[in-house]
Write a protein that holds these residues in place. Structure first.
Motif, PDB file in Angstrom:
ATOM      1  N   TRP A  52       0.828  -1.219   0.000  1.00  0.00           N
ATOM      2  CA  TRP A  52       0.000   0.000   0.000  1.00  0.00           C
ATOM      3  C   TRP A  52       0.855   1.259   0.000  1.00  0.00           C
ATOM      4  N   ASP A  53       1.998   1.239   0.718  1.00  0.00           N
ATOM      5  CA  ASP A  53       2.800   2.468   0.844  1.00  0.00           C
ATOM      6  C   ASP A  53       3.775   2.620  -0.327  1.00  0.00           C
ATOM      7  N   GLU A  54       3.785   1.621  -1.244  1.00  0.00           N
ATOM      8  CA  GLU A  54       4.633   1.719  -2.451  1.00  0.00           C
ATOM      9  C   GLU A  54       3.824   2.260  -3.637  1.00  0.00           C
ATOM     10  N   ILE A  55       2.496   2.167  -3.532  1.00  0.00           N
ATOM     11  CA  ILE A  55       1.651   2.563  -4.684  1.00  0.00           C
ATOM     12  C   ILE A  55       1.833   4.057  -4.990  1.00  0.00           C
ATOM     13  N   PRO A  56       1.681   5.000  -4.058  1.00  0.00           N
ATOM     14  CA  PRO A  56       1.256   4.862  -2.662  1.00  0.00           C
ATOM     15  C   PRO A  56      -0.225   5.096  -2.471  1.00  0.00           C
ATOM     16  N   LEU A  57      -0.722   4.552  -1.321  1.00  0.00           N
ATOM     17  CA  LEU A  57      -2.094   4.805  -0.864  1.00  0.00           C
ATOM     18  C   LEU A  57      -2.005   5.589   0.443  1.00  0.00           C
ATOM     19  N   ALA A  58      -3.076   6.283   0.770  1.00  0.00           N
ATOM     20  CA  ALA A  58      -3.035   7.189   1.926  1.00  0.00           C
ATOM     21  C   ALA A  58      -3.248   6.463   3.243  1.00  0.00           C
ATOM     22  N   GLU A  59      -3.696   5.194   3.184  1.00  0.00           N
ATOM     23  CA  GLU A  59      -3.869   4.453   4.440  1.00  0.00           C
ATOM     24  C   GLU A  59      -3.523   2.988   4.199  1.00  0.00           C
ATOM     25  N   PRO A  60      -3.231   2.261   5.274  1.00  0.00           N
ATOM     26  CA  PRO A  60      -2.770   0.881   5.092  1.00  0.00           C
ATOM     27  C   PRO A  60      -3.845  -0.045   4.527  1.00  0.00           C
ATOM     28  N   PHE A  61      -3.522  -0.752   3.486  1.00  0.00           N
ATOM     29  CA  PHE A  61      -4.370  -1.824   2.966  1.00  0.00           C
ATOM     30  C   PHE A  61      -3.494  -3.073   2.876  1.00  0.00           C
ATOM     31  N   PRO A  62      -3.724  -4.070   3.722  1.00  0.00           N
ATOM     32  CA  PRO A  62      -2.877  -5.272   3.671  1.00  0.00           C
ATOM     33  C   PRO A  62      -3.008  -6.016   2.348  1.00  0.00           C
ATOM     34  N   ASP A  63      -4.205  -5.889   1.719  1.00  0.00           N
ATOM     35  CA  ASP A  63      -4.413  -6.621   0.461  1.00  0.00           C
ATOM     36  C   ASP A  63      -4.750  -5.612  -0.628  1.00  0.00           C
ATOM     37  N   THR A  64      -3.802  -5.307  -1.508  1.00  0.00           N
ATOM     38  CA  THR A  64      -4.037  -4.284  -2.540  1.00  0.00           C
ATOM     39  C   THR A  64      -4.659  -4.881  -3.794  1.00  0.00           C
ATOM     40  N   ARG A  65      -5.047  -6.175  -3.715  1.00  0.00           N
ATOM     41  CA  ARG A  65      -5.723  -6.766  -4.889  1.00  0.00           C
ATOM     42  C   ARG A  65      -7.109  -6.152  -5.072  1.00  0.00           C
ATOM     43  N   ARG A  66      -7.701  -5.752  -3.945  1.00  0.00           N
ATOM     44  CA  ARG A  66      -8.977  -5.032  -4.004  1.00  0.00           C
ATOM     45  C   ARG A  66      -9.003  -4.074  -2.814  1.00  0.00           C
ATOM     46  N   ILE A  67      -9.009  -2.775  -3.074  1.00  0.00           N
ATOM     47  CA  ILE A  67      -9.053  -1.823  -1.959  1.00  0.00           C
ATOM     48  C   ILE A  67     -10.468  -1.228  -1.834  1.00  0.00           C
ATOM     49  N   GLU A  68     -10.732  -0.665  -0.636  1.00  0.00           N
ATOM     50  CA  GLU A  68     -12.075  -0.120  -0.377  1.00  0.00           C
ATOM     51  C   GLU A  68     -12.193   1.264  -1.025  1.00  0.00           C
TER      52      GLU A  68
END
Ligand code: API
Length: 297
Positions: free
Chosen positions: A134-150
């Protein structure tokens, strides 16, 4: 007066993705965001991406590339533009480097890519490894599974799009997989809403993808900083990685975009290979007046 005035450029495209190539090797010049916007605003040098070729920075590389979107923002990767630069470094009389075999190693702020010629107008780029945390994409909050994010768009009980995959190829991508034809979505309206969504601190390229077979995908892309484009190489790479992670395909696919087809393979060593065409439309020089309102670098 911009030091870019009267400089030569190549007008190209990769699978329809509009690319301008500018060679600044042998100079200490650096294109400013305003100069990039000015170049893109002129019909003669309109681009989705401006690929600026600089002297190599690291040993073992052939050149350093800075990549600018239409809005002047910089990206760490551009698959279609990288193929166009490789063509220029092989074939353009003013840019070609001494023939040292077919392989070129090009560097950007996101890392290195290697390019091999596979045809007169076709190149394979090793785009390196996808970044999936998640922090390499980056996304603004932790997502353990980036295959599908909320993330969803539209009514809670009947969203237009939801649960995208998130992948970086050196630039951030969100990929929405859909059952119906991607052309039935108004990506021109949806794209800008999602590109700037706060979940993407560096914004994102927004893709709508339909898996049409075990190794075929139909893709439409709203590009960060460029809008709707006819093709996006890094989005094609990110989409194949995301589909493979979701077990929707194997590890390779032909990706159909409005401007053409790209062949993508997520190799067992985790490198993503993209093969596609290049086309030289022509060349020109930047008219001094296009920089009238742009600050020089
Ligand atoms: N708009 C993208 C860069 C260009 C990507 C695309 N044109 C490609 O071929 O990969 C970004 O800001 O991340």
């Amino acid at each position: 007066m911009s030091p870019l005035a009267d400089r030569r450029f190549l007008k190209m495209h990769g699978a329809g993705n509009a690319i301008v190539v500018l060679d600044l090797r042998g100079t200490a010049l650096r294109v400013t965001a305003a100069e990039a916007r000015a170049i893109g605003a002129d019909p003669r040098s309109r681009f989705d991406q401006l690929m600026v070729v600089h002297d190599p920075v690291s040993p073992g590389t052939d050149a350093f590339m800075r990549i600018y979107n239409t809005d002047g923002s910089e990206s760490g990767a551009c698959g279609n533009g990288t193929r166009c630069v490789a063509y220029a470094l092989h074939d353009d009389p003013a840019m070609a480097r001494p023939a040292e075999g077919g392989r070129l190693t090009l560097e950007t702020k996101a890392g290195r890519v290697a390019v091999n010629r596979v045809g007169e107008l076709s190149f394979t780029v090793d785009m390196g490894q996808p970044r999936l945390k998640w922090d390499e994409i980056p996304l603004a909050e932790p997502f353990p599974d980036t295959r599908r994010i909320e993330l969803q768009l539209g009514p809670i009980d009947d969203p237009v799009l939801h649960s995208p995959a998130a992948v970086s190829m050196g630039n951030p991508h969100a990929i929405f997989f859909v059952e119906r034809d991607p052309d039935t979505f108004d990506l021109g309206r949806i794209g800008p809403l999602l590109e700037a969504h706060p979940i993407f601190p560096e914004r994102a390229n927004i893709s709508i993808a339909q898996v049409t077979g075990r190794d075929t995908i139909k893709l439409r892309v709203w590009e960060r900083g460029a809008g709707l484009t006819l093709a996006c190489g890094t989005a094609a790479c990110a989409t194949v990685v995301a589909a493979a992670r979701l077990r929707m395909i194997g590890r390779a696919a032909r990706v159909a975009l409005p401007g053409g087809e790209l062949s993508i393979e997520w190799r067992a060593d985790d490198h993503v290979l993209m093969t596609g065409p290049v086309f030289l439309e022509g060349e020109g020089t930047f008219a001094p007046e296009i920089f009238a309102g742009a600050s020089a670098g």
